[in-house]
Design an enzyme around this catalytic site. Structure first.
Site, short mmCIF file in Angstrom:
data_model
loop_
_atom_site.label_atom_id
_atom_site.label_comp_id
_atom_site.label_asym_id
_atom_site.label_seq_id
_atom_site.Cartn_x
_atom_site.Cartn_y
_atom_site.Cartn_z
CE LYS A 30 -4.78 4.53 -5.63
NZ LYS A 30 -4.74 3.95 -7.00
CB SER A 105 -1.46 1.94 -6.97
OG SER A 105 -2.52 2.57 -7.67
CB SER A 129 -4.28 0.95 -9.75
OG SER A 129 -2.95 1.04 -10.19
#
Length: 424
Positions: A30, A105, A129
């Site tokens: 990420k 996210s 997330s």
């Protein structure tokens, strides 16, 4: 950017320099997790050209275990969103449901695994997330206990809530990645050692006989009927395998979402103050006038959702409102923690749908912030309580994946893997 589904912001091949349990595996990271000399943007124009001078602890551990990092995964800007649509680099499409969001996210991380662009992925979870995109993309995602995995090198959004965690195509692969990244770190004073004999992979035996599963009714009954149907079928499956099923209600849950957003936005307003064009971030120009330069930097560098959360967080912390909002939110957080402690005297693990809805179409809810906040209703209580939770796929409805969330007491990841493997 790369991949058919826009899963990556930056293509980057970083070869592992060790022999270990991840030798030959590819990992997506990420884009809020620091990679030395490799662009790390947090999905924001503010950090479009930022290259960290060091690796996050989890990155170093993954490389030492022999894995190869294949790219930095797309994400909602600074982790603020549940669909990856707030990314400054365009949304990520769901590989399992084209035309729909991948969740967020950590949407790029989950999409990369679902599409086969990476064997495994690292995400971060502040209010769901990791679990949200895992559910929407039909993969497995774990939010570990706060302190189990080092946050050194994670660009902060809300320190007291967030945790780095693994995403994989199966329960076993997710446990294997957790075995690599978990453990104390001298760079992160919040890390602790779990009381675990052996490895997390060793806990996966699919045996739920004698396990009591508490169904969180007030996180189930408000879900989309199609999600509820799949969830009830999965609970029946656990019952058929020997698990005992009890129903549990947490009175504090109705206050959890509001408390979470007050706390998260307040911490965000503090953490993101460093992005001023001087310490970090793009320069706003206006030589000689610092106020104008500061305002210009933040106006140009931040997207609308980040600005909204900074403003709300600053308001909640301001004089005259701190006790009215922030202090009350912290009181509600303590209530949520107490409710979970009591629930675990009645059940070994707790269960709910991961997401109360199916993955929306891209653009469907982008102009309705409240609708986007409400999809976090089932996941944020876990972050408030600092306990672990996993999302495991339980089928599809109308061509879109559905995930089931399992929650355990602090450092009870072994329970989660064992129960999740029974569903798998």
């Amino acid at each position: 950017m790369s991949s058919e589904y826009n899963a990556f912001i930056t293509d980057a091949t970083i070869e592992g320099d060790g022999e270990g349990v991840l030798s030959g595996a590819t990992v997506a990271v990420k884009d809020n997790i620091s990679t030395k000399d490799v662009r790390t943007t947090c999905g924001s124009a503010m950090l479009e050209s930022y290259e960290p001078p060091y690796d996050a602890t989890v990155v170093r551990r993954v490389l030492d275990a022999g894995a190869t990092i294949v790219g930095k995964a797309n994400m909602d800007e600074f982790g603020m969103g549940g669909t990856t649509e707030t990314s400054a680099f365009d949304p990520t499409e769901n590989p399992r449901a084209p035309g729909h969001v991948a969740g967020g996210s950590s949407g790029g991380s989950a999409a990369a695994v679902a599409a086969g662009a990476a064997d495994l992925a690292l995400g971060s979870d502040t209010g769901g997330s990791i679990r949200n995109p895992a559910a929407f993309c039909g993969v497995v995602g774990l939010k570990p206990t706060y302190g189990l995995v080092s946050r050194y090198g994670l660009i902060a959004y809300a320190n007291s809530l967030e945790q780095i965690g693994p995403i994989g195509p199966t329960v076993e692969s997710t446990a294997r990645l957790l075995d690599v990244i978990a453990g104390p770190d001298e760079h992160d004073g919040t890390t602790r050692t779990a009381d675990l004999e052996g490895s997390y992979v060793d806990t996966i035996d699919g045996d739920v006989s004698g396990t009591t599963v508490g169904v969180l009714r007030n996180l189930t009954e408000g879900s989309d009927e199609r999600v509820q149907t799949r969830f009830e079928a999965a609970i029946d499956d656990l019952r058929a395998q020997g698990a005992s099923i009890v129903e549990i209600e947490l009175e504090s849950i109705e206050h959890a979402l509001a408390a979470y957003y007050v706390i998260a936005m307040s911490e965000a307003s503090s953490n993101l103050a460093r992005f001023d064009g001087v310490r970090y971030g793009v320069s706003g120009g206006y030589d000689g006038d610092w106020n104008e330069a500061f305002a210009s930097t933040r106006n140009e560098g931040f997207g609308e959702e980040v600005k909204r959360r900074i403003l709300l967080g600053t308001y909640a912390l301001s004089a005259g409102y701190h006790d009215k909002y922030y202090k009350k939110a912290q009181d509600a957080r303590a209530w949520v923690k107490s409710d979970f402690t009591e629930a675990f005297t009645q059940a070994d693990v707790l269960a709910s749908p991961t997401m109360p809805v199916l993955a929306p179409k891209i653009g469907e809810n982008l102009d309705d912030p409240l609708a986007l906040y409400q999809i976090d209703a089932n996941t944020v209580p876990v972050n408030l309580a600092n306990v672990p939770a996993i999302s495991v796929p339980i089928g599809e409805a109308d061509g879109r994946p559905v995930g089931l969330q399992l929650i355990a007491p602090a450092f009870g990841e072994g329970r989660l893997f064992r129960t999740a493997s029974a569903l798998e």
